[in-house]
Design a protein around this motif. Structure first.
Motif, PDB file in Angstrom:
ATOM      1  N   GLY A 125      -4.265   2.081   0.636  1.00 50.24           N
ATOM      2  CA  GLY A 125      -4.659   1.025  -0.283  1.00 50.24           C
ATOM      3  C   GLY A 125      -3.670   0.909  -1.424  1.00 50.24           C
TER       4      GLY A 125
ATOM      5  N   THR B  45       0.819  -1.204   0.000  1.00 59.52           N
ATOM      6  CA  THR B  45       0.000   0.000   0.000  1.00 59.52           C
ATOM      7  C   THR B  45       0.855   1.258   0.000  1.00 59.52           C
ATOM      8  OG1 THR B  45      -0.143   0.104   2.420  1.00 59.52           O
ATOM      9  CG2 THR B  45      -1.824  -1.194   1.267  1.00 59.52           C
TER      10      THR B  45
ATOM     11  N   PHE C 238      -5.402  -3.390   1.419  1.00 57.84           N
ATOM     12  CA  PHE C 238      -5.931  -2.268   2.192  1.00 57.84           C
ATOM     13  C   PHE C 238      -5.509  -2.391   3.646  1.00 57.84           C
ATOM     14  CE2 PHE C 238      -9.109  -5.633   1.826  1.00 57.84           C
ATOM     15  CZ  PHE C 238      -9.384  -5.922   3.153  1.00 57.84           C
TER      16      PHE C 238
END
Length: 495
Positions: free
Chosen positions: A316, A216, A332
Motif C-alpha cells: 500500500g 506502493t 493498494f
C-alpha cells in the motif's frame, strides 16, 4: 530519539566508516559510473540499516554486499536494454585508458555488438578476451578515486523506513483490535420507547482536481509486489489511468485506460482480467488528506460470500496530488485466492500518539464493475464513518466481519459494538437489511438515541445503519421493520 535508536545509529555509523570504501568499489565495478555507484551503495546501506538488528556479528559486510549485488541485479532485470560499461577510474589523463562499450540485445542477451568508433575521442583497444578485461577492471578498482557517499543521508532515509514500518505495524494492530465481534440477535420483548431522530452528518471531504499519482513501493524500494498509478483528467468527467505493475524490480506490464473520474469515497480497481496478473487486484481510492495531523489510512479487501482473502502478498502507499504533492488517497494491491469475490474495500484512518493509536474514522468503497454475485452497497453514516454491507440470500455481513450471519427473515440485523480499548472507535451501531422500507428502534433506557442512515435499495432490500448517540447503548433495544421485530439484548463494549 530513543537510546536503542542511538546505539543502532552509532554501531551502523562505525560499520559504514569501515565497510563503505569496499562497497563503493564493488558498486563501481557493477555500474561503471561514480554517481550510480554512490546511489547503489547508499540504497544498499539503507536496506542494511533497516535489517541491522537481524544481521549477525561479523557478517555485516557480506550481508551488505549481497544486498548491493541483488539490488543491482533487480535494476538490471528491469532495464535490460541499457548501455553496459567496463569501467575505468576517473583521472586527468584521458589517453591512459577509456571505457569499452557494448549494447546488450533484449532478444539476444548473450551477444554483444561493437559500437561504431567515435573518432572525436581516443579509444582504448579491446582486449583479446573478456577475462582479460575483467582482470584489468579489478586492478583499476583498487586505485579508483573520487568514490564517496553521504552517511547522514543513509541514516536519515533508514530511520524514515523504520518509522514507516513501525507505523504500519501499529496501524495493523489497531485495526485488528477495532474489528470487534458482532453479537447474535435474539428475539424477545422489552420496555419500548421511541428514539428521537438525530440529523445525519454531511461529509465534508472534497474531490481533488488535477492529475494524481503514487506508488506502493516503499521509499522507491521495489520489494515483492508493487504498482505505480497515475490518473490524468481527460475531459467530460473522465480520467486517463496508467498502471505499471512490478514484481521486485521487474516490470510485469503497463495498462492504460480511460474511466469515469472518481468522487470522494470511491475507488478504482484493476482486476486480473485487465492486468493479466493472476490473483492480483490493484486499486486506488480517494480518502482525503493524510499526514501526522490527519492520520494515515490502511486498506483491507472485503470478500463475499466466503470471506477468503489471499496469500499475504500486497502493498500500500499514498495517492498524491501531482500539483501539491500532498496525499489525497491511498493505493493498494492485494493477492487474493478468489478475486472475483472482491466486493470492495474498507479502511481505517488512525493517528499514532506517544502511547497508543487513535482511530479517526472508518470508510468503505464499493467495486462498481461487478456483474452478479452478492448484493452490496455502502452506507454513509457521518463525515468520518461509512460501512460496506452485503447479503446473499439468507447470509449477510458488513465490513471485515467474518463469518457471515444467517437469517431468513425480512429483517436482518447485527450489532457492531464500540471498543473501549481503542480511542476513537465508532459508537455502538446496529447494521442490517430490511424488506419494505424503513426501520424503527425503541429502547428501555430514556438516554439512548440513534441516528438512522439508509443506503440505496439492492435486490429488494434496503440497507441501514443505526448509530448510537453515545459510545455505549445502555438499554434493551427493539428493532422493527419488514413486518418483524427483533430485540438486541447484548450491547456490551468489546475489551
Amino acid at each position: 530519539m530513543s537510546r536503542r535508536s542511538d546505539a543502532r545509529d552509532a554501531d551502523f555509523t562505525a560499520f559504514m566508516t569501515q565497510a563503505g570504501p569496499a562497497l563503493l568499489r564493488t558498486a563501481w565495478l557493477l555500474t561503471g559510473d561514480h554517481d550510480r555507484a554512490q546511489e547503489l551503495t547508499q540504497a544498499s546501506l539503507v536496506k542494511t540499516y533497516v535489517a541491522w538488528p537481524r544481521v549477525r556479528e561479523g557478517e555485516a559486510l557480506a550481508y551488505a554486499r549481497r544486498i548491493l549485488v541483488n539490488h543491482r541485479t533487480d535494476v538490471w532485470r528491469a532495464t535490460r536494454r541499457e548501455l553496459v560499461r567496463i569501467p575505468r577510474p576517473r583521472g586527468p589523463a584521458r589517453g591512459a585508458g577509456h571505457s569499452r562499450r557494448v549494447r546488450r540485445s533484449r532478444h539476444h542477451p548473450g551477444r554483444a555488438r561493437r559500437r561504431r568508433p567515435n573518432h572525436s575521442r581516443e579509444e582504448r583497444p579491446m582486449s583479446t578476451t573478456p577475462a582479460a578485461d575483467v582482470r584489468a577492471a579489478l586492478e583499476q578498482a583498487t586505485d579508483v578515486t573520487g568514490l564517496t557517499f553521504d552517511p547522514d543521508a543513509v541514516l536519515t532515509r533508514g530511520r524514515r523506513v523504520v518509522r514507516r514500518r513501525r507505523l504500519v505495524t501499529a496501524g495493523a494492530a489497531a485495526a485488528a483490535t477495532a474489528v470487534v465481534a458482532v453479537v447474535a440477535v435474539q428475539l424477545g420483548t422489552g420496555q419500548r420507547r421511541a428514539l428521537p431522530a438525530l440529523p445525519p452528518a454531511v461529509s465534508t471531504t472534497t474531490t481533488p482536481s488535477g492529475p494524481l499519482s503514487g506508488t506502493t513501493a516503499s521509499d522507491g524500494f521495489r520489494q515483492g509486489t508493487s504498482v505505480d498509478v497515475s490518473a490524468v483528467p481527460a475531459g467530460e468527467g473522465t480520467v486517463r489511468e496508467t498502471w505499471t505493475m512490478y514484481d521486485g524490480a521487474t516490470r510485469l506490464g503497463t495498462v492504460t485506460r480511460t474511466v469515469p473520474a472518481l468522487r470522494a469515497g470511491q475507488a478504482s480497481f484493476l482486476m486480473p482480467a485487465q492486468s493479466k496478473q493472476k490473483g492480483m487486484v490493484y486499486g486506488y481510492l480517494l480518502t482525503g488528506p493524510q499526514g501526522p495531523d490527519k492520520g494515515y489510512v490502511m486498506t483491507q479487501p472485503v470478500m463475499a460470500p466466503d470471506g477468503l482473502l489471499g496469500n499475504g502478498t500486497g502493498s500500500g502507499g499514498s495517492l498524491l496530488s501531482t500539483s501539491t504533492r500532498s496525499p489525497v488517497g491511498s493505493i493498494f494491491c492485494f493477492g487474493l485466492k478468489r478475486p472475483e469475490e472482491l466486493v470492495g474495500v474498507s479502511w481505517n484512518r488512525t493517528k499514532p500518539t506517544t502511547t497508543s493509536v487513535v482511530v479517526l474514522g472508518d470508510g468503505a468503497a464499493l467495486r462498481t464493475d461487478r456483474r452478479g454475485g452478492v448484493d452490496a452497497t455502502v452506507v454513509t453514516v457521518s463525515s468520518r464513518t461509512s460501512v460496506l454491507l452485503w447479503r446473499d440470500g439468507d447470509r449477510f455481513s458488513f465490513g471485515q466481519h467474518a463469518p457471515a450471519f444467517s437469517d431468513a427473515g425480512a429483517l436482518q440485523v447485527g450489532v457492531d459494538p464500540h471498543s473501549a480499548a481503542v480511542a476513537g472507535t465508532e459508537n455502538d451501531m446496529a447494521v442490517g437489511w430490511v424488506a419494505g422500507g424503513s426501520v424503527q428502534l425503541t429502547s428501555s433506557d430514556p438516554q439512548d438515541s440513534f441516528t438512522l442512515s439508509y443506503g440505496d435499495p439492492v435486490g429488494g432490500r434496503t440497507p441501514f445503519v443505526a448509530r448510537s448517540g453515545r459510545p455505549e447503548v445502555k438499554g434493551t433495544v427493539t428493532v422493527s421493520g419488514g413486518g418483524e421485530t427483533q430485540t438486541l439484548a447484548a450491547w456490551d463494549p468489546q475489551p
